[in-house]
Write a protein that holds these residues in place. Sequence first.
Motif, mmCIF file in Angstrom:
data_model
loop_
_atom_site.group_PDB
_atom_site.id
_atom_site.type_symbol
_atom_site.label_atom_id
_atom_site.label_comp_id
_atom_site.label_asym_id
_atom_site.label_seq_id
_atom_site.Cartn_x
_atom_site.Cartn_y
_atom_site.Cartn_z
ATOM 1 N N LEU A 180 -16.788 -7.601 -1.604
ATOM 2 C CA LEU A 180 -15.565 -6.986 -1.083
ATOM 3 C C LEU A 180 -14.822 -6.230 -2.185
ATOM 4 O O LEU A 180 -14.366 -6.847 -3.156
ATOM 5 C CB LEU A 180 -14.645 -8.053 -0.488
ATOM 6 C CG LEU A 180 -13.303 -7.550 0.059
ATOM 7 C CD1 LEU A 180 -13.526 -6.655 1.275
ATOM 8 C CD2 LEU A 180 -12.391 -8.725 0.418
ATOM 9 N N PRO A 181 -14.667 -4.905 -2.073
ATOM 10 C CA PRO A 181 -13.858 -4.169 -3.059
ATOM 11 C C PRO A 181 -12.366 -4.465 -2.859
ATOM 12 O O PRO A 181 -11.880 -4.534 -1.730
ATOM 13 C CB PRO A 181 -14.168 -2.697 -2.766
ATOM 14 C CG PRO A 181 -15.315 -2.703 -1.820
ATOM 15 C CD PRO A 181 -15.273 -4.003 -1.094
ATOM 16 N N ILE A 182 -11.668 -4.629 -3.968
ATOM 17 C CA ILE A 182 -10.225 -4.880 -3.937
ATOM 18 C C ILE A 182 -9.562 -3.990 -4.990
ATOM 19 O O ILE A 182 -10.055 -3.853 -6.112
ATOM 20 C CB ILE A 182 -9.898 -6.356 -4.215
ATOM 21 C CG1 ILE A 182 -10.481 -7.247 -3.109
ATOM 22 C CG2 ILE A 182 -8.393 -6.576 -4.321
ATOM 23 C CD1 ILE A 182 -10.250 -8.729 -3.326
ATOM 24 N N ASN A 183 -8.461 -3.404 -4.601
ATOM 25 C CA ASN A 183 -7.660 -2.605 -5.519
ATOM 26 C C ASN A 183 -6.364 -3.356 -5.800
ATOM 27 O O ASN A 183 -5.586 -3.628 -4.881
ATOM 28 C CB ASN A 183 -7.357 -1.234 -4.902
ATOM 29 C CG ASN A 183 -6.464 -0.393 -5.791
ATOM 30 O OD1 ASN A 183 -6.547 -0.470 -7.017
ATOM 31 N ND2 ASN A 183 -5.612 0.423 -5.183
ATOM 32 N N ALA A 184 -6.129 -3.721 -7.056
ATOM 33 C CA ALA A 184 -4.904 -4.445 -7.437
ATOM 34 C C ALA A 184 -4.076 -3.574 -8.370
ATOM 35 O O ALA A 184 -4.618 -2.911 -9.262
ATOM 36 C CB ALA A 184 -5.261 -5.763 -8.125
ATOM 37 N N GLN A 185 -2.769 -3.578 -8.162
ATOM 38 C CA GLN A 185 -1.909 -2.762 -9.014
ATOM 39 C C GLN A 185 -0.505 -3.350 -9.086
ATOM 40 O O GLN A 185 -0.103 -4.152 -8.245
ATOM 41 C CB GLN A 185 -1.843 -1.323 -8.499
ATOM 42 C CG GLN A 185 -1.287 -1.182 -7.093
ATOM 43 C CD GLN A 185 -1.207 0.265 -6.669
ATOM 44 O OE1 GLN A 185 -0.316 1.003 -7.115
ATOM 45 N NE2 GLN A 185 -2.127 0.683 -5.808
ATOM 46 N N ALA A 186 0.225 -2.917 -10.115
ATOM 47 C CA ALA A 186 1.619 -3.328 -10.285
ATOM 48 C C ALA A 186 2.387 -2.185 -10.935
ATOM 49 O O ALA A 186 1.822 -1.409 -11.721
ATOM 50 C CB ALA A 186 1.718 -4.595 -11.140
ATOM 51 N N GLY A 187 3.667 -2.063 -10.602
ATOM 52 C CA GLY A 187 4.499 -1.018 -11.180
ATOM 53 C C GLY A 187 5.957 -1.423 -11.177
ATOM 54 O O GLY A 187 6.372 -2.306 -10.410
ATOM 55 N N TYR A 188 6.722 -0.786 -12.039
ATOM 56 C CA TYR A 188 8.157 -1.078 -12.133
ATOM 57 C C TYR A 188 8.920 0.241 -12.133
ATOM 58 O O TYR A 188 8.553 1.188 -12.856
ATOM 59 C CB TYR A 188 8.463 -1.863 -13.406
ATOM 60 C CG TYR A 188 9.895 -2.343 -13.492
ATOM 61 C CD1 TYR A 188 10.330 -3.409 -12.716
ATOM 62 C CD2 TYR A 188 10.811 -1.711 -14.334
ATOM 63 C CE1 TYR A 188 11.638 -3.850 -12.778
ATOM 64 C CE2 TYR A 188 12.124 -2.151 -14.408
ATOM 65 C CZ TYR A 188 12.537 -3.224 -13.623
ATOM 66 O OH TYR A 188 13.839 -3.655 -13.684
ATOM 67 N N TYR A 189 10.009 0.309 -11.321
ATOM 68 C CA TYR A 189 10.759 1.543 -11.139
ATOM 69 C C TYR A 189 12.261 1.268 -11.275
ATOM 70 O O TYR A 189 12.764 0.264 -10.756
ATOM 71 C CB TYR A 189 10.462 2.160 -9.772
ATOM 72 C CG TYR A 189 9.022 2.598 -9.651
ATOM 73 C CD1 TYR A 189 8.642 3.899 -9.964
ATOM 74 C CD2 TYR A 189 8.025 1.702 -9.267
ATOM 75 C CE1 TYR A 189 7.318 4.299 -9.889
ATOM 76 C CE2 TYR A 189 6.697 2.091 -9.194
ATOM 77 C CZ TYR A 189 6.348 3.392 -9.505
ATOM 78 O OH TYR A 189 5.042 3.771 -9.449
ATOM 79 N N ALA A 207 -16.775 5.397 -8.858
ATOM 80 C CA ALA A 207 -15.956 6.606 -8.978
ATOM 81 C C ALA A 207 -15.592 7.154 -7.605
ATOM 82 O O ALA A 207 -14.457 7.578 -7.368
ATOM 83 C CB ALA A 207 -16.702 7.652 -9.796
ATOM 84 N N ASP A 208 -16.551 7.146 -6.672
ATOM 85 C CA ASP A 208 -16.282 7.647 -5.325
ATOM 86 C C ASP A 208 -15.237 6.790 -4.622
ATOM 87 O O ASP A 208 -14.323 7.301 -3.969
ATOM 88 C CB ASP A 208 -17.567 7.673 -4.504
ATOM 89 C CG ASP A 208 -18.549 8.729 -4.986
ATOM 90 O OD1 ASP A 208 -18.122 9.620 -5.736
ATOM 91 O OD2 ASP A 208 -19.734 8.634 -4.623
ATOM 92 N N LEU A 209 -15.362 5.482 -4.732
ATOM 93 C CA LEU A 209 -14.416 4.577 -4.086
ATOM 94 C C LEU A 209 -13.048 4.678 -4.740
ATOM 95 O O LEU A 209 -12.019 4.646 -4.064
ATOM 96 C CB LEU A 209 -14.937 3.138 -4.146
ATOM 97 C CG LEU A 209 -14.134 2.096 -3.370
ATOM 98 C CD1 LEU A 209 -13.993 2.496 -1.905
ATOM 99 C CD2 LEU A 209 -14.785 0.727 -3.496
#
Length: 268
Positions: free
Chosen positions: A235-244, A31-33
């Motif tokens: 290793l923490p990794i943040n993955a994301q995707a979005g469409y605009y 949660a903190d990360l």
Amino acid sequence: MKKLNLLIFACLLCSALAIGQEKEQEPQAGADLQSKIQNPIANLISIPFQNNTDFGIGPDNRTRNTLNIQPVIPFTLSENLNLITRTIIPIMSQPVGPSDNEFGLGDISLSLFLTPANPGKIIYGGGLALGLPTATDAYLGSEKWTAGPSIVALYQPTGWTIGTLIQNSWSYAGADDRGDVNFFYSQVFITKNLEKGWYVNTAPIITANWEAPTGEQWTIPLGAGFGKLFRWGKLPINAQAGYYVNLEKPTGGPNSQLRVQATLLFPK
């Protein structure tokens, strides 16, 4: 090259989601990360790789691809003050003419934010946005040195992040045969955290070219995305995707954008 970049980052995202389902985080640490990754001026070293694919450019509906490498490095100036540096290094494939493409490095930008080391409920920072004429071809940059103010503010109630980043840059030196730069950039970001590291968000980038004629200045997108925080080993990794989709745009500007990002995180 643009298709290869898009494929690589799509694979990164899919791999992230699959691995993330298998690797659970400690609830409080996660949660903190997660809160820090949604704060653009957090005291956290990170390296985002953000791939933006713009569709529908010009009368022939061409495609532009930009891979932004965006290292964020914080510095402690005192017990009460931090300096957050955010650099954007764009690698671009830009349509030129009816069928050609120009590939290379675009103009590098650097943002410097002074922020309180121990912020309250409202997290804020302010500083300077600099633009460097590093493009390897005239089609990929402005050939101008730019500078201007930049501010960011956000609020993080439980499970949410709500904030905005605003800056405006003016040219002050560079090629005499290129037009002046007076460019407004802003991003509104809203994130809702879900279970097991998942979240949904919207982060449209709203811009205005004040040197353009009336009616040709604004680009205003609308869209949303999703992401997940996971660990690959330690290793923490943040993955994301979005469409605009662009509700407002200059003539010949892109109709829509696919944004795919993988961020390597280096918490202390």
